[in-house]
Design a protein around this motif. Structure first.
Motif, mmCIF file in Angstrom:
data_model
loop_
_atom_site.group_PDB
_atom_site.id
_atom_site.type_symbol
_atom_site.label_atom_id
_atom_site.label_comp_id
_atom_site.label_asym_id
_atom_site.label_seq_id
_atom_site.Cartn_x
_atom_site.Cartn_y
_atom_site.Cartn_z
ATOM 1 N N ASP A 163 19.621 34.136 -93.970
ATOM 2 C CA ASP A 163 19.375 35.545 -93.676
ATOM 3 C C ASP A 163 17.922 35.817 -93.303
ATOM 4 O OD1 ASP A 163 22.013 36.388 -94.154
ATOM 5 O OD2 ASP A 163 21.637 36.369 -96.328
ATOM 6 N N PHE A 193 14.941 53.190 -89.007
ATOM 7 C CA PHE A 193 14.404 52.358 -90.091
ATOM 8 C C PHE A 193 13.294 53.129 -90.793
ATOM 9 C CE2 PHE A 193 11.694 49.142 -92.015
ATOM 10 C CZ PHE A 193 12.611 48.254 -92.542
ATOM 11 N N GLN A 206 18.166 45.657 -94.536
ATOM 12 C CA GLN A 206 18.836 46.952 -94.688
ATOM 13 C C GLN A 206 20.240 46.795 -95.270
ATOM 14 O OE1 GLN A 206 18.319 48.446 -90.575
ATOM 15 N NE2 GLN A 206 17.489 50.301 -91.520
ATOM 16 N N GLN A 207 20.940 45.766 -94.814
ATOM 17 C CA GLN A 207 22.324 45.571 -95.243
ATOM 18 C C GLN A 207 22.419 45.082 -96.687
ATOM 19 O OE1 GLN A 207 25.178 46.273 -93.358
ATOM 20 N NE2 GLN A 207 23.624 47.285 -92.091
ATOM 21 N N ARG A 265 14.405 50.020 -80.818
ATOM 22 C CA ARG A 265 15.633 49.403 -81.302
ATOM 23 C C ARG A 265 16.083 49.947 -82.667
ATOM 24 N NH1 ARG A 265 15.341 42.885 -80.172
ATOM 25 N NH2 ARG A 265 14.448 42.926 -78.059
ATOM 26 N N MET A 266 15.131 50.308 -83.524
ATOM 27 C CA MET A 266 15.460 50.689 -84.902
ATOM 28 C C MET A 266 14.824 52.037 -85.244
ATOM 29 S SD MET A 266 14.937 46.941 -86.755
ATOM 30 C CE MET A 266 16.005 47.344 -88.155
ATOM 31 N N HIS A 283 17.316 44.020 -90.172
ATOM 32 C CA HIS A 283 18.714 44.449 -90.272
ATOM 33 C C HIS A 283 19.361 43.828 -91.512
ATOM 34 C CE1 HIS A 283 22.736 45.658 -89.040
ATOM 35 N NE2 HIS A 283 23.137 44.412 -89.263
ATOM 36 N N ASN A 284 19.118 42.530 -91.750
ATOM 37 C CA ASN A 284 19.670 41.874 -92.932
ATOM 38 C C ASN A 284 19.138 42.530 -94.214
ATOM 39 O OD1 ASN A 284 21.065 40.095 -91.308
ATOM 40 N ND2 ASN A 284 19.531 38.460 -91.464
ATOM 41 N N GLU A 300 13.846 42.176 -85.680
ATOM 42 C CA GLU A 300 14.980 43.099 -85.777
ATOM 43 C C GLU A 300 16.097 42.502 -86.630
ATOM 44 O OE1 GLU A 300 18.109 45.547 -82.879
ATOM 45 O OE2 GLU A 300 17.053 43.767 -82.127
ATOM 46 N N ARG A 301 16.378 41.236 -86.424
ATOM 47 C CA ARG A 301 17.468 40.584 -87.152
ATOM 48 C C ARG A 301 17.167 40.533 -88.655
ATOM 49 N NH1 ARG A 301 17.584 36.599 -84.096
ATOM 50 N NH2 ARG A 301 16.371 35.043 -85.247
ATOM 51 N N ASP A 311 13.454 40.092 -81.257
ATOM 52 C CA ASP A 311 14.806 39.788 -81.715
ATOM 53 C C ASP A 311 14.796 39.298 -83.157
ATOM 54 O OD1 ASP A 311 15.846 40.432 -79.241
ATOM 55 O OD2 ASP A 311 15.942 38.364 -78.537
#
Length: 565
Positions: free
Chosen positions: A563, A462, A543-544, A458-459, A540-541, A536-537, A533
């Motif tokens: 978050d 990363f 990274q952002q 999925r990543m 992702h937060n 990953e979530r 899930d």
């Protein structure tokens, strides 16, 4: 050392009539056992059980084993009964021990300093294949653990291990367990000091010595002169950390009282500097304090971390100096923070002799006997015949000539042992879990392996260091409180109201750069099925939202709760 002849189990009681039992501290005259575990140890030293294993139990079989030996003293020789197959996590806390026991054992081989020759590694692999159904997990304490071991095979297993200089002596139990050491001691270009001589001398003095074979609980230790701080010194009962004293030169900073489980504590500095030749005396002093002043009334308070928390570093050092060493220690500096988050030695690194060491990453420490034998073959073909295990469930081949590095890396990769792992493969650890452990509530090893594969899919881009530690129960064998993402196994209800395996989440723990425990967000739990899930979530937060150079632990400490869910 000056005076280590403190009270032992055989010493006469000095307890006054009517005096309160206190915490069962021998040094205060409380020599009467205050719980069944202490009574079992007083009845017979765990070291003595080996004779019964060799002369009775191995000949008459599992059903002949005395209960106190089976669930107590056999740990002094690295043996735990393993979990009977098919018992779900909901029954872990309600069944009696004999209902959980299978008629097979986990066997732990102690590998002090993580040091192995290829001959030793080959024997470890052969024992796995012949007696352990191929099992051979690398632990986060540099050991190897087998499963499916029969009591009938123990004499032969010991013979083979000891023939090549390995043992299972005090690999478990209320004893001085394996001494962690830098896996690149003596070879790393940036090493401050080589702790190998101290590890060898401590092993000679302490391991198998009846003077130290009845401690209040297990005793974990670590010695490393690496600037990477590569032995998790912050969570050991005693640790010696390489520092350079401005007047006395390279030596060690002394830490005591670290540990995790259900009452985690970061170790404290005594503020003392010791040279490498002083380390064994100080080690004996610290373990002597634990033996004599450690709390023996309640096993939940029997680790040295509780004594250190009550005394404080100043009093602990005072008792060490005055009662056990007979001299003052030199004040010294604290270790410097490592320059990088990864401290597992994975990858290709130059040695101080111009050759290279090559570190690689099995998935969550899971290998097998056949693979270990192949690793031994590769280390002989490309190196000098020396390999190492790490405190992060990884392995290293030492002494590889530059022209051999590429071919070794390629051949390791063909075995599924990459030297350039993804952050997920590199950073994920897992304990034994419900597959074999009688304390576990949920599955861990398989879950960790599948999580790695799913996150890599999925990543794929990363690239930040991240640690994901998965534990099957609250005891934290996989260090959940000091991981970026720590997962503590528990049973929970899913969205359909059905009981399923899941995890309580700890976020932002760390060792090394800024040691501390992870943040628990109220109500934050995740089912096993939803774990990919969730991770990953959150990543992702991260990274952002991360700022330049910000580590996951730093972000998790400041992130909004929303978050992190």
């Amino acid at each position: 050392m000056a005076d280590n002849a403190k009270p032992t189990a055989a010493a006469p009681a000095r307890r006054k009539a009517g005096r309160h039992r206190g915490e069962g501290q021998w040094a205060k005259g409380h020599l009467t056992p205050l719980n069944p575990n202490e009574q079992t140890k007083k009845d017979d030293d765990g070291l003595n059980v080996r004779t019964r294993i060799e002369t009775i139990y191995s000949k008459q079989g599992f059903d002949s084993i005395d209960g106190a030996d089976l669930r107590g003293r056999m740990r002094w020789w690295g043996l735990y009964t393993q979990r009977k197959p098919g018992i779900d996590g909901g029954k872990t806390a309600v069944l009696e021990p004999e209902e959980l026991d299978d008629k097979y054992f986990m066997l732990r081989v102690r590998i002090d300093g993580g040091r192995l020759t290829t001959r030793q590694l080959r024997v470890v692999g052969e024992i796995s294949e012949e007696f352990g159904r191929g099992t051979a997990d690398i632990t986060d304490r540099q050991n190897v653990q087998y499963h499916w071991i029969r009591i009938e095979d123990m004499p032969e297993i010991w013979r083979r291990l000891e023939e090549v200089g390995l043992s299972t002596t005090e690999a478990c139990g209320d004893t001085p367990r394996v001494i962690l050491g830098s896996p690149v001691a003596g070879i790393a270009e940036d090493e401050i000091v080589d702790g190998t001589p101290a590890i060898d001398e401590i092993h000679r003095r302490v391991v198998g010595n009846p003077a130290f074979s009845n401690l209040p609980r297990k005793f974990k230790s670590a010695i490393s002169g690496s600037p990477l701080l590569d032995v998790a010194h912050e969570i050991n009962d005693v640790a010696f950390v390489g520092v350079d004293h401005p007047e006395h030169g390279p030596g060690f900073d002394v830490w005591v009282g670290g540990g995790l489980s259900t009452n985690p504590k970061i170790g404290v500095r005594l503020g003392a500097w010791v040279g490498v030749d002083e380390v064994p005396d100080v080690f004996e002093g610290v373990i002597g304090i634990f033996r004599d002043y450690g709390y023996r009334r309640l096993r939940t308070r029997a680790r040295i971390k509780f004594l250190v928390a009550d005394w404080g570093a100043e009093r602990f050092r005072e008792v060490l100096e005055e009662e056990y060493l007979g001299r003052k220690l030199v004040d010294g500096p604290a270790p410097e923070a490592p320059l990088q988050q990864w401290r597992d030695h994975v990858g290709v690194h130059r040695q101080k002799d111009g050759r290279y060491y090559v570190g690689f990453a099995p998935r969550v420490g899971r290998v097998d006997g056949a693979t270990l034998t192949k690793i031994a073959d590769l280390a002989e073909a490309h190196g000098s015949g020396r390999v190492r295990t790490t405190a992060e469930q990884k392995m290293i081949v030492l002494d590889v000539p530059e022209e051999q590095v590429a071919s070794l890396s390629e051949e390791l990769g063909a075995l599924g042992l990459t030297t350039t792992p993804s952050p997920f493969r590199r950073g994920t650890m897992a304990c034994t879990g419900i597959e074999f452990c009688k304390l576990a509530i949920v599955e861990t090893k398989g879950r960790g392996q599948s999580l790695i594969e799913e996150l890599e899919r999925r990543m794929p881009d990363f690239d930040q260091p991240v640690t994901i530690n998965i534990n099957g129960c609250p005891n934290s064998c996989a260090r959940i409180q000091v991981a970026d993402i720590g997962l503590k196994g528990q049973l929970m209800l899913d969205e359909n109201g059905e009981q399923v395996e899941g995890y309580q989440v700890h976020l932002g723990g760390s060792l090394g750069l800024e040691p501390g425990f992870g943040r628990k967000v109220r109500g934050l739990k995740v089912t096993a099925a939803a774990l990919p899930d969730y991770v990953e979530r959150v990543l992702h937060n991260f990274q952002q939202q991360r700022t330049d150079g910000e580590r996951f632990a730093q972000w998790a400490a400041r992130a909004e709760e929303g978050d992190l869910k």
